[in-house]
Design an enzyme around this catalytic site. Structure first.
Site, PDB file in Angstrom:
ATOM      1  N   CYS A   1      17.689  23.708  -2.245  1.00 30.76           N
ATOM      2  CA  CYS A   1      17.283  24.857  -1.451  1.00 30.76           C
ATOM      3  C   CYS A   1      16.974  26.040  -2.362  1.00 30.76           C
ATOM      4  O   CYS A   1      15.946  26.684  -2.242  1.00 30.76           O
ATOM      5  CB  CYS A   1      18.396  25.207  -0.448  1.00 30.76           C
ATOM      6  SG  CYS A   1      17.913  26.469   0.736  1.00 30.76           S
ATOM      7  N   CYS A   2      17.891  26.315  -3.319  1.00 31.14           N
ATOM      8  CA  CYS A   2      17.662  27.385  -4.283  1.00 31.14           C
ATOM      9  C   CYS A   2      16.390  27.096  -5.074  1.00 31.14           C
ATOM     10  O   CYS A   2      15.621  27.995  -5.418  1.00 31.14           O
ATOM     11  CB  CYS A   2      18.829  27.488  -5.276  1.00 31.14           C
ATOM     12  SG  CYS A   2      20.276  28.308  -4.604  1.00 31.14           S
TER      13      CYS A   2
ATOM     14  N   CYS B   1      21.505  34.771  -0.023  1.00 34.98           N
ATOM     15  CA  CYS B   1      20.983  34.379   1.281  1.00 34.98           C
ATOM     16  C   CYS B   1      22.130  34.299   2.300  1.00 34.98           C
ATOM     17  O   CYS B   1      23.261  33.968   1.948  1.00 34.98           O
ATOM     18  CB  CYS B   1      20.318  33.014   1.174  1.00 34.98           C
ATOM     19  SG  CYS B   1      18.891  33.040   0.079  1.00 34.98           S
TER      20      CYS B   1
ATOM     21  N   CYS C   1      24.591  31.121   2.649  1.00 35.74           N
ATOM     22  CA  CYS C   1      25.410  30.745   1.498  1.00 35.74           C
ATOM     23  C   CYS C   1      26.250  31.903   0.977  1.00 35.74           C
ATOM     24  O   CYS C   1      26.731  31.869  -0.156  1.00 35.74           O
ATOM     25  CB  CYS C   1      24.546  30.189   0.370  1.00 35.74           C
ATOM     26  SG  CYS C   1      23.755  28.631   0.815  1.00 35.74           S
TER      27      CYS C   1
ATOM     28  N   CYS D   1      22.139  30.069  -9.134  1.00 39.41           N
ATOM     29  CA  CYS D   1      21.101  29.458  -8.325  1.00 39.41           C
ATOM     30  C   CYS D   1      20.067  28.722  -9.162  1.00 39.41           C
ATOM     31  O   CYS D   1      19.225  28.033  -8.637  1.00 39.41           O
ATOM     32  CB  CYS D   1      20.414  30.513  -7.471  1.00 39.41           C
ATOM     33  SG  CYS D   1      19.557  31.749  -8.457  1.00 39.41           S
TER      34      CYS D   1
END
Lengths: 424, 552
Positions: free
Chosen positions: A130-131, A212, A215, A238
Site C-alpha cells: 500500500c505504501c 494515513c 495506519c 514506509c
C-alpha cells in the site's frame, strides 16, 4: 506494481559525489537547523532541492524553516487518498500561515490503485505494498528531478533513526538533508510554541506522528512517537526513507596525453609495459618485471636495447643488485598510495646501491605522497590523477620543506643546525 | 622541558599549513574521503559518524602549565568543556568541527604542540614513565632520547605508510611503569659491562585482538646507534610486515609468524649496513637535548617528614591520598603527586576545562611548571616539595581531583567504548562507573590494596584489558552486550596476558562478579601484604572460577 527500473540514473552532481557528505556533518552545531538548511539551499544544491512533507504533527517546524530560508522551495505532499480530513485542512492552514507558494500534491497512479487495491483495503492485508503504490512509486519521478531533498526526520523518533546525521548521500547520488536530526520531542514543541505555529488538529487528541488515517493510531504517554504508525506490524518506515548509504564515489579521472612528469614537465614516455608478447631478447624501452628478469637474466643481459626494471611491492631489490647498471629506468609500483613498501625500495636503490638513473613511481601516485617519494630518491612520476597533475604543473605540492631526519638522498644540513635538521 | 627553536616552530607551522590545505581540498571536494582519510589520520583527526575527534600529542606525556591552559582553552572554545586523557599519554577532544581544526592546530602551535602522527599507519607518540626525571629508582631519564625519537620519526618519508600503526614506549627505570613489553618496540634502559648506559630493545609486543608479550631482540644498543637500530627494525617491518589483513599487520604478527630469530637476523643484516651512517647520534647532540631536561633548581628542603598515620587520624581522606598518590622522588624533600582522574562514578581520564586550569596553576606554583600524563589516565605533578603537599591537596579537593585511589581498585583504565567510539561493541564507561560506585568505600579499597582493573569495549583493547589484574572485555552477543572477565594480566616487567575465566556476564552482573573475585582473594590471601596478582599467581584460577561459576 511496475518492474524495477533498469535505466541507470545519471548522477547530476559529480562534485557532490566527490565532496563526501560526511565532511559536512562536522560543520554545523547540532541544533543549527536554519544554518543547515540555508547552507543546503545556497551552497550545496541551489535551486535543486525539494521537500516532501506529510503535513503531519511536526511538519510545521520544518516548513517554518523553509519559509524563512526560501518560501518558493518546492514542497510536495503525498496525497495518498487515505489521509484524515484534518490533515487536508491543515495543508491549507500552513500554506496560508507560512506564505509557502510552491506546494504540489502528488497522487498515486490510478491504474496501480485499480489493479492492486480495487477495494481500498490493501492497507489492511499488505501495508508495505500500500505504501509502495501510494508513496514510493509516485514520489520516484519527482525525486529524480532534484539533486536532493529535505526531510523532517529526527533521531529521537525511532531506534532506527538514532544515528541520523544532518547530511546523507543516498546510493543514487542524491543528498538528503535532515535539519532537525538532533531535535528532541521537547525541542520541537518548544519551537512550535516560540514561533506560534498552528497545531495539527489531531495532535491535541494524542496523535504524535500522523500518516494515513487507517495506519495511524494514538500514542500513549512515554511511547516512541512513531509507535502509533502501523501499530501491531513489524513496520517502521514506509519505504521512502530507506538508504542510509554514506558512500562516496570516486571522482572520474580524465585521460591525459603525457603522464610522465620528469624534470619539471610532463613529457613523452619512451617506455612501455612488459606484455605477454614481449621477448627478452628483443624488448626495447620496456620495464621488465623483476621476477621476469631473474627468470631470463642471460637473455636480457644479451639484449642490446635500453631496458627498464619494474619493482613491485614484496620484490627484493637486493636480488638484482649486480645488474642495476643494466637499467636506464627503474619503475617502483605503488598499487595503492597507502602501500609504503616502495619507499624502502627507493631508498635502497639510491643510498645503498647508488643507482643514479631514473627512478619513477607508478600506480597510485598522488600529490600528498610525491614529496615523500622525492625524499626517498624517486625522480620521475607517472601521474593520471588530475588535481595532482595540476599541482605539479603549478608547483604547489603540499609539502613541509623542513625535515628532521637525514635520509641521505635530497636533503642538506641546515647551516650550522645540529643533527637531524634538514631543509629541502 | 624541551623548548622549540625556530626550526621546530617552522616545522609545526609548515605542517599546520599543509594540513589546512588538505582540509580545504577535502571541503572543496578535490580530495575524496578515501584520499583524505590517511592524510587526516596522520594528523590525529578521526571521523566518527557525527563528529570529528582530534587527538593531540603530548610527547612522552610531558606538559607545561602554559600548554595545559591551552588545552583547557581548546576544550572550552572548540569542544564541550572537557578533554579525555588517553592510555598513550595524549589527549583527545570528541566534538571539534572540521572547519575549526586549522584554528585549533594554530592555537596548539603557539604553545609548541601538535597532533602530528597521533593516528594513522605511522610511528606514533613515544610514551614513557610518568615519573621520568623524578623517580628515585631511575637509571636514566628517558625523555631526551624520546625527544630525539620524536624528531627522527616526525614525517619520516620512508615510514609514513607502514602496514599498520607503530608504537614505541621507553622506561628509564627497572620498574616498568610504561608497559614497554606491550608495545611494538619497548626500550628499557640498561647498563653494559663497561658501565655505559644504553637500551635493551624489545619487539613485537601488543594488545588488541592478538595480545603478545614483546621479545628481547637486542640486550644492549648504545645511544649513538639507537636510531640506526630503530630504522633497521622499521625497514624490515615496512618491507615484510603483512598488508593482506589489517588484523595481522602489526609487527607482533610478523615476529610471531617468522620467529624472533629470523627477524633478528634480518634486523642485524640491515643494521650492519646502516650502522655508522647518517643516523649515528653524536654525543654532543644527546647532551644538547639533555640540557632541556635538566633537573629543576630544587631547593634544599627542611627535613619535613609527614607522619601519614597521624594525618590519617586527623583527616582520613588526606591520609589516604598521602598513602596512595605520592611517589618517592630522587631529590630529598620532594615527592611526585598523582592527580587521580578517577573520581567515584566519573568517566576515567576525563578532565574539564576548569580542572585543567586548576592543575596548570598547581604545576606553575608547586611543581616547577611541569606536568605529566600517565598511561593509566591520570595526571602527575612530578616535583612537589613535601612541605607543599597539604596546600596542593587542599586545592585539589576544591576541584574534585583529590581522590586518593591511585593503584587501587577504582583506579581503572577504561576506553571510551560505545558511548563515543565507532569501533566499540559495548559500553565501557558505565561499567567502570558502576564498579567504582560498588567499591566507593575507602576502607574497603584500602583493604583490597593494589588491584588493577582495565576495561575495553571491544577486542581492539584500547582499555588494556589483557594486562589488567582483572580485565573486562565488552563483546556483542546476540545483539546485547556481554562482558568477559580475564584474570592475571600484568603490564609491568613481570608481563603476563590475562586468561578468560569463563562465560561472560550481563552488564548489571559485572560489579557483582568483581565483588565475588575480590571476596575470594581476601578470603584466600596469606596476609594483607599478598596482593591480588600475587595471590592469583600462587592459587591459580581454580578458586576464582569456582567462586564465580560454582563447582561444575
Amino acid at each position: 506494481m511496475g518492474m524495477p527500473k533498469l535505466v541507470t540514473v545519471q548522477p547530476a552532481h559529480d562534485k557532490l559525489r566527490a565532496l563526501g557528505i560526511l565532511a559536512l556533518n562536522g560543520m554545523f552545531d547540532e541544533m543549527d537547523a536554519v544554518g543547515v538548511l540555508r547552507y543546503a539551499t545556497s551552497d550545496v544544491l541551489p535551486g535543486d532541492l525539494a521537500i516532501v512533507s506529510s503535513f503531519g504533527a511536526d511538519s510545521a517546524v520544518l516548513l517554518h524553516l523553509v519559509a524563512q530560508v526560501d518560501p518558493s522551495m518546492p514542497v510536495y505532499f503525498l496525497e495518498t487518498g487515505k489521509h484524515f480530513a484534518e490533515t487536508l485542512a491543515y495543508v491549507e492552514t500552513l500554506k496560508k500561515h507560512l506564505g509557502l507558494i510552491n506546494i504540489h500534491a502528488i497522487h498515486p497512479d490510478q491504474a496501480d490503485v485499480q489493479r492492486f487495491d480495487p477495494a481500498g483495503t490493501l492497507w489492511e492485508t499488505d501495508p508495505d505494498s500500500c505504501c509502495h503504490i501510494r508513496k514510493t512509486e509516485p514520489l520516484e519521478p519527482i525525486t529524480e528531478q532534484y539533486g536532493g531533498w529535505v526531510t523532517g526526520r529526527k533521531r529521537f523518533q525511532t531506534v532506527e533513526r538514532g544515528v541520523l546525521p544532518h547530511f546523507e548521500l543516498t546510493s543514487d547520488d542524491r543528498i538528503k538533508v535532515n535539519p532537525l536530526a538532533y531535535f528532541s520531542d521537547a525541542d520541537v514543541n518548544k519551537y512550535k510554541i516560540e514561533h506560534g505555529l498552528p497545531e495539527h488538529p489531531l495532535f491535541a487528541k494524542g496523535y504524535k506522528s500522523i500518516g494515513c488515517a487507517p495506519c495511524t493510531s494514538v500514542v500513549a504517554e512515554g511511547e516512541d512517537p512513531r509507535a502509533g504508525r502501523w501499530r501491531g506490524l513489524n513496520k517502521k518506515e514506509c519505504g521512502i526513507h530507506f538508504d542510509f548509504n554514506g558512500a562516496i564515489a570516486k571522482p572520474v579521472t580524465a585521460a591525459a596525453k603525457h603522464t610522465l612528469w620528469k624534470d619539471g614537465a610532463f613529457i613523452a614516455d619512451p617506455f612501455h609495459d612488459w606484455s605477454e608478447t614481449s621477448d627478452p631478447a628483443t624488448a626495447s624501452y620496456t620495464h621488465v618485471p623483476l621476477s621476469v628478469f631473474l627468470a631470463n637474466r642471460e637473455a636480457f643481459l644479451a639484449n642490446p636495447h635500453p631496458l627498464g626494471l619494474l619493482v613491485s611491492p614484496g620484490e627484493r631489490i637486493e636480488d638484482v643488485e649486480a645488474d642495476l647498471g643494466r637499467f636506464a629506468s627503474v619503475a617502483i609500483k605503488f598499487p595503492a598510495f597507502s602501500d609504503g613498501r616502495g619507499y624502502s625500495s627507493a631508498r635502497l636503490l639510491t643510498q645503498r646501491y647508488h643507482y643514479a638513473n631514473e627512478i619513477r613511481a607508478i600506480g597510485d601516485v598522488l600529490q600528498d605522497q610525491i614529496p615523500l617519494m622525492r625524499r626517498c630518491g624517486i625522480n620521475a612520476f607517472v601521474v593520471t590523477h588530475e588535481p595532482t597533475r595540476e599541482a605539479l604543473i603549478e608547483d604547489r605540492l603540499p609539502e613541509v620543506a623542513l625535515f628532521y631526519q637525514p635520509v641521505g638522498a635530497t636533503e642538506v644540513p641546515v647551516g650550522t643546525r645540529p643533527f637531524l635538521r634538514r631543509a629541502s | 622541558m624541551y623548548r622549540y627553536d625556530e626550526f621546530d616552530a617552522a616545522f609545526v607551522s609548515g605542517r599546520t599549513a599543509q594540513f589546512t590545505d588538505q582540509i580545504n581540498r577535502r571541503i572543496s571536494g578535490e580530495l575524496s574521503e578515501d584520499q583524505f582519510r590517511p592524510l587526516r589520520l596522520m594528523n590525529g583527526l578521526y571521523l566518527q559518524l557525527h563528529a570529528y575527534m582530534l587527538r593531540i600529542a603530548v610527547p612522552y606525556g610531558t606538559l607545561s602549565s602554559r600548554q595545559m591552559r591551552k588545552l583547557a582553552h581548546i576544550a572550552r572554545t572548540y569542544d564541550r568543556g572537557y578533554g579525555h586523557f588517553t592510555t598513550r599519554q595524549n589527549i583527545q577532544f570528541n566534538w571539534p568541527k572540521l572547519k575549526d581544526v586549522p584554528a585549533i592546530l594554530r592555537e596548539l602551535g603557539s604553545v609548541e604542540m601538535h597532533s602530528i602522527q597521533t593516528s594513522g599507519n605511522c610511528i606514533r607518540n613515544t610514551t614513557t614513565d610518568q615519573f621520568a626525571g623524578a623517580a628515585a629508582d631511575e637509571i636514566i631519564d628517558p625523555r631526551p632520547v624520546a625527544e630525539i625519537i620524536r624528531q627522527w620519526s616526525s614525517l619520516h618519508p620512508e615510514f609514513s605508510y607502514l602496514p599498520r600503526k607503530f608504537k614505541i614506549a621507553m622506561s628509564g627505570s627497572p620498574n616498568d611503569r610504561a608497559a614497554i613489553r606491550f608495545h611494538d618496540i619497548g626500550l628499557q634502559a640498561a647498563t653494559n659491562a663497561a658501565g655505559d648506559i644504553g637500551w635493551e630493545v624489545w619487539v613485537g609486543g601488543g594488545l588488541g585482538r592478538t595480545p603478545m608479550i614483546g621479545k628481547m631482540i637486542n640486550s644492549f644498543v648504545p645511544n649513538e646507534h639507537l636510531l640506526a637500530y630503530l630504522e633497521s627494525i622499521m625497514r624490515v617491518y615496512n618491507r615484510y610486515g603483512r598488508r593482506d589483513n589489517k588484523f595481522k599487520a602489526r609487527i607482533k604478527i610478523l615476529v610471531h609468524e617468522e620467529g624472533l630469530e629470523t627477524i633478528k637476523g634480518q634486523v642485524e643484516a640491515e643494521f650492519a649496513e646502516v650502522r655508522g651512517g647518517v643516523l649515528t647520534l653524536p654525543a654532543e647532540e644527546v647532551d644538547r637535548i639533555t640540557t632541556y631536561f635538566a633537573p629543576p633548581q630544587f631547593k634544599a628542603q627542611p627535613a619535613t617528614r609527614i607522619d601519614v598515620a597521624y594525618e590519617s587520624i586527623i583527616d582520613p581522606a588526606y591520609g589516604r591520598w598521602l598513602d596512595n598518590n605520592i611517589n618517592s622522588h630522587r631529590e630529598p624533600g620532594y615527592a611526585s603527586v598523582t592527580i587521580s582522574l578517577k573520581p567515584v562514578g566519573g568517566a576515567p581520564g576525563d578532565a574539564t576545562d576548569t580542572q585543567m586550569d586548576v592543575v596548570a596553576d598547581l604545576a606553575e606554583r608547586y611543581s616547577f611548571d611541569e606536568l605529566r600524563v600517565t598511561h593509566e589516565q591520570n595526571l602527575v605533578l612530578p616535583h612537589v616539595a613535601v612541605a607543599d603537599l597539604r596546600a596542593v591537596y587542599d586545592a585539589l579537593v576544591g576541584s574534585g581531583l583529590a581522590e586518593g585511589n591511585t593503584g587501587l581498585i577504582t583506579d581503572m583504565i577504561c576506553c571510551p567504548g560505545l558511548d563515543f567510539c565507532a569501533l566499540a561493541n559495548a559500553r565501557s564507561i558505565p561499567i567502570a562507573q558502576e564498579i567504582s560506585r560498588t567499591f566507593a568505600e575507602p576502607k574497603r579499597q584500602a583493604e583490597i590494596g593494589d588491584l588493577k582493573i582495565k576495561i575495553s569495549g571491544c577486542i581492539n583493547a584500547c582499555g588494556h584489558h589483557h594486562v589488567g589484574h582483572i580485565g573486562i572485555l565488552g563483546v556483542e552477543k546476540k545483539g546485547g552486550e556481554l562482558y568477559q572477565i580475564t584474570l592475571g594480566g600484568d603490564a609491568t616487567e613481570q608481563a603476563s596476558v590475562g586468561k578468560i575465566i569463563g562465560p561472560g556476564f550481563e552488564a548489571e552482573n559485572v560489579p557483582g562478579a568483581i565483588e565475588t573475585l575480590v571476596d575470594t582473594y581476601i578470603a584466600k590471601r596469606e596476609s594483607a601484604d599478598e596482593t591480588f596478582i600475587q595471590a592469583y599467581r600462587r592459587l591459580g584460577e581454580a578458586p576464582f572460577k569456582e567462586a564465580l561459576y560454582g563447582n561444575a
